[in-house]
Write an enzyme that holds these catalytic residues in place. Structure first.
Site, PDB file in Angstrom:
ATOM      1  CB  ILE A 276     -52.580  -8.699  23.345  1.00 29.70           C
ATOM      2  CG1 ILE A 276     -52.131 -10.155  23.541  1.00 29.70           C
ATOM      3  CG2 ILE A 276     -53.424  -8.232  24.515  1.00 29.70           C
ATOM      4  CD1 ILE A 276     -50.994 -10.318  24.504  1.00 29.70           C
ATOM      5  CB  SER A 277     -55.311  -4.690  22.939  1.00 34.24           C
ATOM      6  OG  SER A 277     -56.179  -3.586  23.074  1.00 34.24           O
TER       7      SER A 277
END
Length: 463
Positions: A276-277
């Site tokens: 994520i990210s």
């Protein structure tokens, strides 16, 4: 090569522009025809809608915290009331008000538990954990500030107190890593010990693994055991052990998978990895060197940090500098560059946060040294080595990836089975990692994962 003064100004302005773009929403153009869009993309808004704050960085972080309401780990009224007391763009005010709110609901949890109200206590502890984590977010300008570890510690303690009152089986685990360990949580569908498909979820540039709890609970509902962890530069590993980020994340994912396959409750033939990210770079980097990963989600996809810098340089009229030359110059820690960046930081919240957090998680003593290290984060010549089915995600108005350039570049360089999923902002899912639209996010991404992992027939409570 030593840039002249005019070039230094152009480079600094270009990198400052990139920092500002990374801190606030920007308009998104059409995607490359080579990269199909499975999700219809409506005409995007030019920037994030103001919510309490006109400061775009504060507005986004508020929306990020509000997003935790989906899983019951924040509440809308509490968030808005807290935000209304914060002075616009003031990092100290941000810390004080969120910390005050966290202390309040920590006390609510303690009082409820003492009175025998375990569910109310659990829910209050989960919310307090979120609010402490939000309070700590902007403190990294002074790496020795004792509130960093103190507030992070209160967040983790509150989270673990909530876990202890919850019904989902879990373990606090230590993943062997070199001469130390990486902290993790292992969440199980049940306590049977039966081997099940495993979902490994990891965070990115500024997250802690406790923020991944909603992802884990969604995985549990779908029949996955779930492992979260923190690597170098993240969570406890940077705050307490002071181990900074490394770009060669295969040296992190390898030990994590080694640990996973050592467990009897993991089906070693079905291990998925979700980053994520900045994890949208880290997870693909790890998967490229780890054949035991059977499905990968890059959320959002990141291909090469340096390409963003070069694109801004070219837009600013600087075309005679290569990525290698730029990195080599930054490694000399030029005073002119650092002074210019610090000047920009004084006038823009997003630029300040990006550089302060970057220096913190990379253990870099200056902006130039941070940017030089960050430029190592590249999948050039690496993305082609990924062999498992891969989902690359992007948002139509993702402020960290204007025009979806990074996600598209990653998708275009994959040679494995692949899909590009771009989220429209019609119903608020177009932002970074869909942090304010978890229902849409989880539905689409888990459906893809379930198809690849053979989980479509799972029914909760049934074998």
């Amino acid at each position: 090569m030593k840039p002249n003064r005019a070039l230094i100004v152009a480079i600094t302005l270009s990198i400052t522009i990139f920092a500002v773009i990374s801190a606030g929403c920007s308009a998104t153009g059409e995607q490359s025809p080579e990269s199909p869009l499975p999700t219809a993309v409506a005409a995007p808004a030019a920037e994030c809608p103001a919510l309490v704050f006109t400061d775009r960085e504060f507005a986004f972080e508020l929306q990020r915290t509000l997003g935790a309401s989906y899983s019951g780990e924040a509440d809308v009224g509490e968030c808005l009331a807290t935000a209304s007391r914060i002075k616009e763009g003031d990092f100290e005010s941000w810390y004080c008000e969120w910390n005050r709110t966290a202390d309040n609901f920590r006390a609510v949890g303690d009082e409820s538990l003492a009175a025998g109200h375990r569910i109310t206590a659990m829910e209050a502890y989960y919310r307090a954990a979120t609010y402490y984590r939000t309070a700590e977010f902007f403190l990294h300008g002074n790496a020795t500030d004792p509130r960093i570890v103190e507030t992070w510690g209160k967040s983790r303690e509150s989270f673990r107190d909530a876990l202890a009152l919850d019904v989902v089986p879990y373990e606090i685990v230590a993943v062997p890593y070199g001469n130390t360990t990486l902290p993790g949580y292992f969440y199980a569908v049940d306590d049977s010990g039966k081997p099940r498909p495993l979902l490994i979820v990891q965070t990115g540039f500024d997250g802690c693994q406790e923020e991944l709890h909603p992802y884990a609970m969604e995985g549990i509902k779908r029949g996955y055991n779930v492992l979260t962890f923190e690597g170098p530069g993240q969570g406890e590993v940077i705050r307490v052990r002071h181990i900074p980020f490394r770009h060669d994340w295969e040296n992190v994912i390898g030990p994590v998978v080694d640990y996973a396959v050592s467990r009897p409750d993991v089906d070693e033939d079905r291990i998925a990895l979700w980053g994520i990210s900045l994890g949208g770079y880290l997870a693909p980097r790890g998967a490229a060197y780890e054949p035991r990963i059977t499905a990968l989600i890059a959320d959002g996809g990141t291909y090469d940090v340096g390409l963003n810098l070069l694109a801004n340089l070219e837009a600013g009229g600087v075309a005679n500098l290569t990525e290698i030359e730029l990195q080599e110059w930054l490694q000399t820690d030029p005073v002119e560059f650092n002074d210019a960046i610090r000047g920009a930081m004084a006038h823009d919240t997003g630029t300040r946060w990006l550089n302060e957090n970057g220096m913190f998680v990379f253990n870099a003593g200056s902006p130039a040294r941070f940017w030089a290290k960050w430029m190592d984060f590249s999948l050039v010549g690496v993305a082609e080595e990924i062999r498992c089915p891969t989902l690359v995600c992007a948002g139509a108005v993702d402020h960290f990836d204007p025009d979806g350039a990074q996600a598209t570049a990653l998708y275009d360089h994959l040679t494995c089975e692949r899909e590009l999923m771009v989220f429209s902002d019609d119903y608020g899912a177009g932002s970074h990692c869909q942090l304010r639209a978890f229902a849409q996010s989880f539905g689409a991404k888990f459906d893809w994962l379930d198809d690849k992992m053979g989980m479509t027939d799972f029914r909760p409570g049934e074998e």
